[in-house]
Motif scaffolding. Structure first.
Motif, short mmCIF file in Angstrom:
data_model
loop_
_atom_site.label_atom_id
_atom_site.label_comp_id
_atom_site.label_asym_id
_atom_site.label_seq_id
_atom_site.Cartn_x
_atom_site.Cartn_y
_atom_site.Cartn_z
N PHE A 150 0.80 -1.21 0.00
CA PHE A 150 0.00 0.00 0.00
C PHE A 150 0.85 1.28 0.00
N SER A 163 -3.96 2.95 2.58
CA SER A 163 -5.27 2.28 2.52
C SER A 163 -5.66 1.58 3.82
N GLU A 207 -7.41 -0.88 3.90
CA GLU A 207 -7.38 -2.31 3.58
C GLU A 207 -6.20 -3.01 4.28
N ALA A 208 -5.16 -2.26 4.59
CA ALA A 208 -4.01 -2.83 5.29
C ALA A 208 -4.43 -3.42 6.64
N PHE A 262 -7.17 -4.94 7.41
CA PHE A 262 -7.76 -6.27 7.16
C PHE A 262 -6.68 -7.30 6.85
N GLU A 263 -5.69 -6.88 6.07
CA GLU A 263 -4.61 -7.80 5.73
C GLU A 263 -3.73 -8.11 6.95
N LYS A 282 -5.50 -10.70 8.97
CA LYS A 282 -5.34 -12.03 8.38
C LYS A 282 -4.03 -12.67 8.85
#
Length: 82
Positions: free
Chosen positions: A27, A67, A69-70, A72-73, A76
Motif C-alpha cells: 500500500f 489504505s 485495507e491494510a 484487514f490484511e 489475516k
C-alpha cells in the motif's frame, strides 16, 4: 499474563514482521516508512498501547492516503497464527 517468546517457538516474530512490512509496502509504505510509522505509533501510544490500529495511524502520517485495507490484511496475518 504476558508471554515472551524469545526463540520464536510459539510465534515466528521474524516472519510476522516480514508479512506485516509486505502489507505496508503493498500500500505504498516502504521499509524506511514502516519504521517511521512504528516510531510514530510508539511515541503516541507507547509499547503497551501498540496495535495494528496505532501502526495504521503511523502509516497514515507517513503516507496520508495509506489504505485502510491494510488493517484487514494485518488481521489475516494474526489469524494465521491461531
Amino acid at each position: 499474563m504476558v508471554y515472551v517468546d524469545l526463540d520464536n517457538t510459539l510465534i515466528d516474530s521474524v516472519k510476522r514482521l516480514e508479512l506485516e512490512m509486505a502489507v505496508a509496502a503493498k500500500f505504498g509504505v516502504n521499509a524506511d516508512g514502516y519504521w517511521k510509522a512504528v516510531d510514530i505509533a510508539f511515541a503516541k501510544y507507547g509499547i503497551s498501547g501498540f496495535s495494528h490500529r496505532a501502526l495504521f495511524e503511523g502509516c497514515r502520517a507517513v503516507k496520508p492516503d495509506f489504505s485502510a485495507e491494510a488493517l484487514f490484511e494485518w488481521k489475516k496475518i494474526l489469524d494465521m497464527e491461531n
